[in-house]
Design a protein around this motif. Sequence first.
Motif, PDB file in Angstrom:
ATOM      1  N   LEU A 138     -11.271  -1.803   5.839  1.00 34.74           N
ATOM      2  CA  LEU A 138     -10.524  -0.785   5.927  1.00 34.74           C
ATOM      3  C   LEU A 138     -10.758  -0.405   7.575  1.00 34.74           C
ATOM      4  O   LEU A 138      -9.608   0.469   8.062  1.00 34.74           O
ATOM      5  CB  LEU A 138     -10.943   0.551   5.137  1.00 34.74           C
ATOM      6  CG  LEU A 138     -10.772   0.243   3.681  1.00 34.74           C
ATOM      7  CD1 LEU A 138     -11.242   1.511   2.834  1.00 34.74           C
ATOM      8  CD2 LEU A 138      -9.288   0.239   3.434  1.00 34.74           C
ATOM      9  N   ALA A 175      -9.686  -0.613  -1.826  1.00 30.51           N
ATOM     10  CA  ALA A 175      -9.442  -1.926  -1.063  1.00 30.51           C
ATOM     11  C   ALA A 175      -8.291  -2.816  -1.483  1.00 30.51           C
ATOM     12  O   ALA A 175      -7.432  -3.332  -0.577  1.00 30.51           O
ATOM     13  CB  ALA A 175     -10.743  -2.752  -1.095  1.00 30.51           C
ATOM     14  N   MET A 235     -27.459  -6.335  -9.223  1.00 29.10           N
ATOM     15  CA  MET A 235     -26.214  -5.405  -9.718  1.00 29.10           C
ATOM     16  C   MET A 235     -26.018  -4.422  -8.564  1.00 29.10           C
ATOM     17  O   MET A 235     -25.015  -4.573  -7.875  1.00 29.10           O
ATOM     18  CB  MET A 235     -26.588  -4.640 -11.088  1.00 29.10           C
ATOM     19  CG  MET A 235     -25.656  -3.581 -11.492  1.00 29.10           C
ATOM     20  SD  MET A 235     -24.076  -4.621 -11.993  1.00 29.10           S
ATOM     21  CE  MET A 235     -22.728  -3.931 -10.999  1.00 29.10           C
ATOM     22  N   THR A 238      -0.659  -6.748   2.860  1.00 28.62           N
ATOM     23  CA  THR A 238      -0.129  -8.227   2.654  1.00 28.62           C
ATOM     24  C   THR A 238       1.399  -8.296   2.023  1.00 28.62           C
ATOM     25  O   THR A 238       1.596  -7.189   1.437  1.00 28.62           O
ATOM     26  CB  THR A 238      -1.343  -8.996   1.783  1.00 28.62           C
ATOM     27  OG1 THR A 238      -1.024  -8.303   0.451  1.00 28.62           O
ATOM     28  CG2 THR A 238      -2.421  -9.074   2.314  1.00 28.62           C
ATOM     29  N   ALA A 286     -15.873  -3.700   1.659  1.00 33.24           N
ATOM     30  CA  ALA A 286     -14.405  -3.138   1.712  1.00 33.24           C
ATOM     31  C   ALA A 286     -14.380  -2.163   2.896  1.00 33.24           C
ATOM     32  O   ALA A 286     -13.319  -1.940   3.443  1.00 33.24           O
ATOM     33  CB  ALA A 286     -14.419  -2.467   0.309  1.00 33.24           C
ATOM     34  N   LEU A 323     -19.887  -4.504 -18.723  1.00 38.75           N
ATOM     35  CA  LEU A 323     -20.719  -3.950 -17.370  1.00 38.75           C
ATOM     36  C   LEU A 323     -21.224  -2.666 -17.682  1.00 38.75           C
ATOM     37  O   LEU A 323     -22.452  -2.363 -17.313  1.00 38.75           O
ATOM     38  CB  LEU A 323     -19.507  -3.834 -16.330  1.00 38.75           C
ATOM     39  CG  LEU A 323     -18.990  -4.725 -15.535  1.00 38.75           C
ATOM     40  CD1 LEU A 323     -17.631  -4.433 -14.664  1.00 38.75           C
ATOM     41  CD2 LEU A 323     -19.852  -5.459 -14.520  1.00 38.75           C
ATOM     42  N   ALA A 346     -18.255   1.334  -7.219  1.00 37.15           N
ATOM     43  CA  ALA A 346     -17.846   0.213  -6.488  1.00 37.15           C
ATOM     44  C   ALA A 346     -16.461  -0.166  -7.049  1.00 37.15           C
ATOM     45  O   ALA A 346     -15.875  -0.750  -5.934  1.00 37.15           O
ATOM     46  CB  ALA A 346     -18.893  -1.030  -7.326  1.00 37.15           C
ATOM     47  N   ILE A 378     -22.593   3.457 -10.779  1.00 37.43           N
ATOM     48  CA  ILE A 378     -22.564   2.362  -9.565  1.00 37.43           C
ATOM     49  C   ILE A 378     -21.379   1.558  -9.820  1.00 37.43           C
ATOM     50  O   ILE A 378     -20.587   1.242  -8.778  1.00 37.43           O
ATOM     51  CB  ILE A 378     -23.845   1.402  -9.573  1.00 37.43           C
ATOM     52  CG1 ILE A 378     -25.110   2.393  -9.093  1.00 37.43           C
ATOM     53  CG2 ILE A 378     -23.777   0.387  -8.726  1.00 37.43           C
ATOM     54  CD1 ILE A 378     -26.424   1.597  -9.331  1.00 37.43           C
ATOM     55  N   VAL A 379     -21.095   0.998 -11.157  1.00 43.78           N
ATOM     56  CA  VAL A 379     -20.192   0.271 -11.328  1.00 43.78           C
ATOM     57  C   VAL A 379     -18.762   0.865 -11.139  1.00 43.78           C
ATOM     58  O   VAL A 379     -17.892   0.465 -10.385  1.00 43.78           O
ATOM     59  CB  VAL A 379     -20.147  -0.204 -12.834  1.00 43.78           C
ATOM     60  CG1 VAL A 379     -18.782  -0.824 -13.069  1.00 43.78           C
ATOM     61  CG2 VAL A 379     -21.223  -1.119 -13.222  1.00 43.78           C
ATOM     62  N   ALA A 425     -23.246  -4.325  -5.645  1.00 48.15           N
ATOM     63  CA  ALA A 425     -22.326  -3.109  -5.530  1.00 48.15           C
ATOM     64  C   ALA A 425     -22.286  -2.634  -3.956  1.00 48.15           C
ATOM     65  O   ALA A 425     -21.217  -2.440  -3.293  1.00 48.15           O
ATOM     66  CB  ALA A 425     -22.721  -2.071  -6.393  1.00 48.15           C
ATOM     67  N   THR A 430      -4.161  -1.744   9.061  1.00 45.61           N
ATOM     68  CA  THR A 430      -4.099  -0.396   8.695  1.00 45.61           C
ATOM     69  C   THR A 430      -3.584   0.623   9.471  1.00 45.61           C
ATOM     70  O   THR A 430      -3.356   1.586   9.263  1.00 45.61           O
ATOM     71  CB  THR A 430      -5.728  -0.200   8.434  1.00 45.61           C
ATOM     72  OG1 THR A 430      -6.604  -0.600   9.648  1.00 45.61           O
ATOM     73  CG2 THR A 430      -6.314  -1.101   7.321  1.00 45.61           C
ATOM     74  N   ALA A 468     -10.875  -2.338  10.074  1.00 43.65           N
ATOM     75  CA  ALA A 468     -10.254  -3.028  11.034  1.00 43.65           C
ATOM     76  C   ALA A 468      -8.912  -2.745  11.137  1.00 43.65           C
ATOM     77  O   ALA A 468      -7.893  -3.124  10.778  1.00 43.65           O
ATOM     78  CB  ALA A 468     -10.336  -4.497  10.597  1.00 43.65           C
ATOM     79  N   CYS A 469      -8.964  -1.645  12.043  1.00 41.95           N
ATOM     80  CA  CYS A 469      -7.573  -0.879  12.396  1.00 41.95           C
ATOM     81  C   CYS A 469      -6.828  -1.665  13.367  1.00 41.95           C
ATOM     82  O   CYS A 469      -6.997  -2.817  13.914  1.00 41.95           O
ATOM     83  CB  CYS A 469      -7.932   0.525  12.856  1.00 41.95           C
ATOM     84  SG  CYS A 469      -8.080   1.511  11.292  1.00 41.95           S
ATOM     85  N   GLY A 470      -5.659  -1.078  13.730  1.00 41.89           N
ATOM     86  CA  GLY A 470      -4.531  -1.605  14.663  1.00 41.89           C
ATOM     87  C   GLY A 470      -3.299  -1.464  14.255  1.00 41.89           C
ATOM     88  O   GLY A 470      -3.110  -1.228  13.004  1.00 41.89           O
ATOM     89  N   VAL A 510      -5.154  -0.665  -0.586  1.00 44.83           N
ATOM     90  CA  VAL A 510      -4.827  -1.059   0.820  1.00 44.83           C
ATOM     91  C   VAL A 510      -4.309  -2.527   1.177  1.00 44.83           C
ATOM     92  O   VAL A 510      -3.279  -2.687   1.801  1.00 44.83           O
ATOM     93  CB  VAL A 510      -6.022  -0.442   1.547  1.00 44.83           C
ATOM     94  CG1 VAL A 510      -5.609  -0.822   3.253  1.00 44.83           C
ATOM     95  CG2 VAL A 510      -6.080   1.043   1.512  1.00 44.83           C
ATOM     96  N   VAL A 570     -14.227   1.871  -5.015  1.00 40.54           N
ATOM     97  CA  VAL A 570     -13.919   1.407  -3.593  1.00 40.54           C
ATOM     98  C   VAL A 570     -13.296  -0.107  -3.780  1.00 40.54           C
ATOM     99  O   VAL A 570     -12.124   0.035  -2.716  1.00 40.54           O
ATOM    100  CB  VAL A 570     -15.486   0.956  -3.118  1.00 40.54           C
ATOM    101  CG1 VAL A 570     -14.937   0.225  -1.562  1.00 40.54           C
ATOM    102  CG2 VAL A 570     -16.193   2.369  -2.782  1.00 40.54           C
ATOM    103  N   LEU A 571     -13.576  -0.878  -4.688  1.00 41.65           N
ATOM    104  CA  LEU A 571     -12.585  -2.175  -4.746  1.00 41.65           C
ATOM    105  C   LEU A 571     -10.939  -1.690  -4.852  1.00 41.65           C
ATOM    106  O   LEU A 571     -10.294  -2.355  -4.310  1.00 41.65           O
ATOM    107  CB  LEU A 571     -12.913  -2.980  -5.866  1.00 41.65           C
ATOM    108  CG  LEU A 571     -14.429  -3.877  -5.640  1.00 41.65           C
ATOM    109  CD1 LEU A 571     -14.611  -4.663  -6.870  1.00 41.65           C
ATOM    110  CD2 LEU A 571     -13.657  -4.933  -4.429  1.00 41.65           C
ATOM    111  N   LEU A 585     -20.634  -4.846  -2.007  1.00 42.53           N
ATOM    112  CA  LEU A 585     -19.023  -4.974  -2.077  1.00 42.53           C
ATOM    113  C   LEU A 585     -18.331  -3.649  -1.326  1.00 42.53           C
ATOM    114  O   LEU A 585     -17.535  -3.814  -0.614  1.00 42.53           O
ATOM    115  CB  LEU A 585     -18.591  -4.782  -3.456  1.00 42.53           C
ATOM    116  CG  LEU A 585     -18.788  -6.019  -4.187  1.00 42.53           C
ATOM    117  CD1 LEU A 585     -18.550  -5.702  -5.895  1.00 42.53           C
ATOM    118  CD2 LEU A 585     -17.633  -6.941  -3.798  1.00 42.53           C
ATOM    119  N   VAL A 586     -19.189  -2.493  -1.437  1.00 41.35           N
ATOM    120  CA  VAL A 586     -18.666  -1.365  -0.677  1.00 41.35           C
ATOM    121  C   VAL A 586     -18.641  -1.468   0.906  1.00 41.35           C
ATOM    122  O   VAL A 586     -17.802  -1.254   1.419  1.00 41.35           O
ATOM    123  CB  VAL A 586     -19.905  -0.115  -1.017  1.00 41.35           C
ATOM    124  CG1 VAL A 586     -19.305   1.219  -0.383  1.00 41.35           C
ATOM    125  CG2 VAL A 586     -19.764   0.198  -2.483  1.00 41.35           C
TER     126      VAL A 586
END
Lengths: 696, 324
Positions: free
Chosen positions: B16, A385, B1, A393, B12, A634, A378, A374-375, B5, A400, B18-20, A388, A381-382, B8-9
């Motif tokens: 992602l 993110a 926990m 920025t 995220a 973690l 996650a 899971i960690v 997670a 995107t 939110a295109c344009g 990207v 994915v982070l 967060l996923v």
Amino acid sequence: MTQLTAPAPEAQAVRQPVRRIRVAGLFGAAIALIVVLAAVHLTQGTSSVGAGDLVRLVFGQGTDNAANVLVASRLPRLLAGVLVGIALGVAGAGLQSLARNSLASPDTLGVNAGAYLAVVVVAAFGVPLPVLPAGGVAFLGGLAAAGLVLALSAGGSTGPTRLILAGSAVAMALGGLTTLMLLLFREETVGTFAWGAGTLVQTDLHAVTQMAPVVALGIVAAFLLAAKLDILTLGDDTASVLGVNVRRTRVLTTLVTVLLSAAAVTVAGPVGFVGLVAPVLVRLLAPVVPGLLRHHVLLPLSGLAGVLVVLASDVVLRAAFGGQAGVEIPTGIMTMVVGAVVLIWLARRHRDSGPSRAPAGTGSGLRTRRTFWIVTIALAVLLTAAAVGAMLTGDAFLRTGDIVNWVNGQSGRAITYVLDQRFPRVLSALLCGAALAIAGTTVQAVCRNPLAEPGILGITGGAGVGAIATLILLPSASIWLLSGVAAVAAVVTFGLVYLISWRGGLSSDRLVLIGVGVSSAATAIITLLIVATDPWNLSLAMTWLSGSTYGRTLPQVAPVALALLVLTPVIAHGRRDLDLLALDDDVPRILGVRLERTRLLALLAAALLTAAAVSAIGVVGFVGLVAPHAARALVGGRHARILPVAALLGAILVSLADSLGRTVLAPAQIPAGLLTALIGAPYFVYLLWRTRVPAR
Amino acid sequence: MRRTAIALVAAALFGLTACGTSEPTASGNTSNAAAQPVSLTDARNKKIDLKAPAAKVVVLEWGAAESLVSLGVMPVGVADTKGYTNWVTAEKLDPSVKDVGTRGEASVDAIVALNPDLVITTTDEAANNITQLEKAAPVLVIRGSDAAKPIEQMKTNLDLIAQAVGKTEQAKQLTADFDKKVAEGKQRIADAGKAGSGFMMADGWKQGSTITVRMFTNGSLLGALSTDLGLKNGWTGAGDKDYGLAQTDLEGLTKLPDGEFLYIANKNDGGDVFGGDLAGNAIWKNLPFVKAGNVHRLPDGIWMFGGPKSAGQFIDAAVQAVTS
């Protein structure tokens, strides 16, 4: 804060009767030496006024010019040296007694860094404070830093390693803030960079005369505390029984020593490690001269030793490189190098005493495989993110869709360019973050110390020295040459740290202490190289002292990528050995692990990873420290799990810092390394706080 | 926990999707085809080919920015416009000129957002950064200064910039005006009977209680100009190989002979070290030129590393100071 340990040998030494004649002789010798040094010091300078002119002046035959130079330049410089030396010497001796630890000093407790930050902040906001209030500000800054460090290390009584680590972490964080102020207020703080290393050059007697009474007050106060400090060396309990108010004595001593250090910083900037070296010099003589460690002897003699250190550094600097060098190279750099050597020497003599780190297994509670996945997911994915986000920025915000177009080669000219130049920066941040985290994890396992990291062990600093020396000698050096030299320097530095720490076995604490010394020396050398060769180039300084992704191109990222590709499998292959190494020395031996070979190989890999990262983005601290620890918290203590998680965390941390640095003040930029220090240092402090040994 | 997670996923993924896009996809480039192509060789010995004289120029060093404005071309972007306003008064920037970040680390995003035809920077810029900038636009690299021939270097730079923006006639005019100004200044100094008299040129700053003085050698632009005016530099020490600057402290000033002590300070930036902090200092008070009242603060905003216009400002100020 009580302590039940048996009185140290030092405490017995304190009780020895004072041999008045020998002590008096020592004072006489010290003063005579100071007089000689002072006389030489007065003859050195940028003008043509030399010894002859000064002698004639004494006999009333000198020129006005000589008299003016003496009064308005040489004497202020000499007196500044004397004042700074005495103040730091006494402060160092006081702090060492307070912490019952010969490694305590205004530098290692962060006092100088705090006081200096306060001075810079005041300068940055354009408040032209007179000397005395400026000293007051410095006092408050120093006090806050000292308070924090002493709290983190339980007053220093929990052993030197924690004290030094807490001190250097706090000093690094404050140093990061100071650099940030310098960067943001470049115009207002011009010249502060060299001054930040401590210089004795004075324009008049103003600062000295304003601060002299403060220092005098501090010394008198310290003297009044001397008897109580003597008793305090017997242990807190004994001292209490003997009627000393331990708490009050400590608070008063802290106040007095911080006051003295702040006065010194106000006059000359942070002159490095004088407070560490001076009392050590005195203690060296203690076996020959009984009674030397009585505080009413120790304190003033440390003050004199401080003067000797400062004056000798300045005299040697000018004698070796000429009077002009005294203008260009700050005295503090010299004392810092000397101090680092003394720190290393002290650390080498250090015996393991008491628990100085978290017990093994902290945070390695039961973690399931599911938690790990899971960690990891996650974090992956982070990471995506963050990557990207980092591409989006900056000074210009994108969307995107722009990236999609860019990937497909359909983006317009401006976007294509922005992303073309942003991509290597983002990539270097991600890869260097991962490399530093993996290196940090390895170093922590091998050193069996959750507080170790490539930066603290001097590896990062060594690589930085190698890289910047190459850049200075060969400005057009290719990235491979740069990385190569950095790698060699990193490995050599680490080899040095390793060998010096080796004394019939490798003590993890000793390794860390010596690493801190070496890394201070490396910082001093980097500053020296910049100040001596390209003093106007603040950007150079910023990159190599704080780490920056500015102007990175893909070829510069290649060595890090290569290092990660080659070395990660090597380290990953040894993950089980790392698990064992992290336990103790015996288990791996019993299980047939070739301890030294594995250890060296792992550390070599870590050093190479660090060097690649340093040559790509400069000196970035704390990542190798924070990422592995957070990973352990973690997913538990198995390296098969820590390594990937730490790598992900490190990449995310540096990438975030880099994105923030490129965005917050756009179009101006903040080096990524400064932000990792600002994020990492508080986390580190928190870590120390969590793992502090409770009062027993 | 687990819940964290998942949250967060989700967050995220939301980010992602939110295109344009910020600009239309690439199509043909529009260019002013009528103009003549330009070809020149810059300080790196690199040949730069432009389809037409550059109109939209970003400048990363103030001296080049000033030269550009004096040629009649307003840059679209300049590094540290606030600093420019404080230090360079010879040519004003339009309020529309964009700040592209600091001089040491200019923002490439900001530069490219201006879509320039040309970026001008100096050899002080790291080679990497130049390579990177070149992907966005042609980069003209000039040598900031050359202590072996500072005035010629200034003219060379002006010429290079003029060629790139198609203003060679204006550059000739500026150079001629400048040469005339030097000759006139020299004449006025000779008329005042000051030919061959000594001068010193400096700036300085204070930190803590340390004052650092920067001396301008004959290799510096201002030192060379003063020499051309018929004056003799009292500072004989060496400076750096590009800008001809030397560093000293207060006592180093005692090596200086009598003469006119010229200095530049800035009330908006650093203040006046020589006029303020040193007033009561024994060394300073007894320096021959201080005693004789020959210390001159030149007007604020004469850029020490500028083009012909700044140099002209300096000549006026120096002649005024020496002959008054």
